[in-house]
Write an enzyme that holds these catalytic residues in place. Structure first.
Site: not given
Ligand code: XMP
Length: 499
Positions: A324, A425
């Site tokens: 993120c 999203r």
């Molecule tokens: P982890 O830390 O487990 O997090 O890899 C997975 C979660 O990250 C969110 N997610 C995003 N958040 N930009 C964001 O700010 C993104 O591009 C993005 N893609 C996923 C999502 O909630 C996921 O479950």
């Protein structure tokens, strides 16, 4: 939630100081144990939403490099849940969700029935034409009422196959039946005590409303202790959808998925927006029997308002994820431990039945128990599972011979360009996108089973240290200590050469 006084005071003190915490800021306090005998197997059951429980409190992320049908099947078989991402057409997402529901066929909802007057030969022809590898069918009369059952062995004895099915079947008064709605466990016990291979389910008017087959039922019964299944013995399934907008197809999508779905996840970067509330209201009024988990939010007031609008679960996490960049790009987002705690506290006793899922930021096994101690009911993971066999995507090899998989944020430039769901999203309409994530790679880790088993082991181990016999105790009574940078350094291997 009835948090311990110490925990309440800890978070109040942090609040007074204007400090928000994440995983690396805290450690769990162990508890003295001479008076506490813990059960041999620590109970880690929990809830994802009001109606959807988890045998193992882990959920795989709704991302196109984490959860398709393969991952969702594996997660449910391991006792957890996979949320199938929506970066695909309605038909494709339906296929994936249906695969999960049909993977373990407990109840056959619409069994093929044969007419009592059909000839045995015509039934054999149908089996041949349609490549059925079974020969067991409920037999019905002209009003679709059950009159018997015909099975494989009934086809072995006749000399003449031109006779009617009714001449070879077992008649209805010699078979065991049950009413529609009979659970798989009840079916198992009924079939076992009657030594029957099939159990037709009958509607009130005597027509066939389902069929259980003992070989399926007993296989599920053997695994039921660890599979996450619905009352029919089929795996629990979940899918993500976007908020309703002029460009999204949310309601049409849910309508197509509903039959195979236990819970829908309204997946948006800003769960506390006009669009999220409008979508939640509309889904609730149209699909009143379907649980809906809404996210993501990171403030207690947002979680409470979503619950007031009928959310059956809240997903917390704005910017903690490994891929993120939301916080860097927009400056918003609460560090995850405080965000989870804040949301759980704001839901309070009024919405104690609305579970909170801590989504994102799990980097070390120890973070898992910290998320629960902050109040979460479940933990959603992307990075931890993205390198496994079941995650969508091909393996590739680097020049040093190591094997990798791609893992990308749903708000990465790459995903925004490819997927309408990503654009929904992240509200990325118009010509210029602001990416809120990155595209990355993670090392290949083999089957998800291995990765998840270690997460389960670590969670149970943490629970032993803090003397928590179950997740409720861990959520309510485990206390946290804030640590300094020196404490964090001490938490990792140090002052040695481990190469
Ligand atoms: P982890 O830390 O487990 O997090 O890899 C997975 C979660 O990250 C969110 N997610 C995003 N958040 N930009 C964001 O700010 C993104 O591009 C993005 N893609 C996923 C999502 O909630 C996921 O479950």
């Amino acid at each position: 939630m009835k948090s311990s006084l110490e925990k309440v005071q800890f978070f109040e003190k942090m609040e007074e100081q204007g400090v928000a915490l994440t995983f690396d800021d805290v450690r769990l306090r162990t508890q003295s144990g001479s008076a506490t005998e813990l059960p041999k197997v620590i109970d880690i059951q929990s809830q994802f939403s009001r109606e959807v429980s988890l045998k193992v409190p882990f959920v795989s992320a709704a991302m196109d490099t984490v959860t398709g049908g393969d991952m969702a099947i594996e997660m449910a078989k391991l006792g957890g849940l996979g949320v199938i991402h929506s970066a695909m057409t309605i038909a494709e997402q339906r296929t994936e969700v249906r695969r999960v529901k049909k993977e373990v066929n407990g109840l056959i909802e619409e069994p093929i029935c044969v007419d009592q007057d059909s000839s045995l030969q015509s039934v054999l022809n149908m089996c041949f034409d349609r490549k059925f590898n079974f020969r067991t069918f409920p037999v019905v009369d002209g009003n679709r009422k059950l009159v018997g059952v015909i099975s494989g062995k009934d086809f072995e004895y006749p000399d003449d196959y031109s006779g009617p099915v009714s001449s070879a079947m077992t008649p209805v008064d010699s078979i065991v039946v049950a009413p529609t709605g009979t659970s798989i466990e009840d079916a198992y016990h009924k079939m076992q005590s009657a030594k029957k291979n099939t159990l037709p389910l009958l509607s009130e008017d005597g027509t066939v409303g389902g069929l259980y087959v003992f070989s399926d039922v007993s296989r599920i019964h053997r695994n039921i202790d660890h599979y996450n299944v619905d009352k029919n013995g089929q795996l629990i399934s979940a899918a993500a959808v976007s908020t309703i907008s002029p460009t999204s197809d949310t309601m049409e999508r849910i309508e197509a998925l509903e039959k195979y779905l236990d819970v829908v996840v309204l997946d948006t970067a800003d769960g506390d927006s006009f669009y999220a509330f409008r979508t939640l209201d509309q889904i609730k009024s149209t699909f009143s029997d379907l649980d809906i988990v809404v996210g993501n939010v990171s403030e207690g007031a947002s979680a409470r308002e979503l619950a007031e609008h009928g959310a059956d679960g809240i997903k917390v996490g704005q910017g903690p994820g490994s891929i993120c960049t939301t916080r860097r790009e927009t400056g918003i987002g609460m560090p995850q431990v405080t965000a989870v705690h804040d949301c759980v506290e704001a839901l309070g006793n009024d919405f104690a039945d609305v579970p909170v899922c801590a989504d994102g930021g799990i980097a070390q096994h120890g973070d898992i128990a910290i998320a629960f101690a902050a109040g979460a009911h479940s933990v959603m993971m992307g990075r931890m599972l993205a390198g496994t066999k079941e995650a969508p995507g091909e393996l590739f090899t680097r020049s040093d011979g190591s094997v990798w998989k791609r893992y990308r944020g749903m708000g990465s430039q790459e995903a925004l360009l490819e997927n309408a769901a990503s654009r929904e999203r992240y509200g990325a309409q118009g010509g210029v996108f602001l990416p809120e994530g990155i595209a990355a790679q993670v090392g290949y880790e083999g089957p998800a089973d291995g990765v998840l088993s270690l997460c389960i082991l670590a969670l149970r181990k943490s629970m032993r240290y803090v003397k928590a016999p179950d997740i409720i105790y861990l959520r309510e009574n485990t206390n946290l200590r804030r640590i300094t940078n020196a404490g964090l350094r001490e938490s990792h291997p140090h002052d040695v050469d481990s190469k």
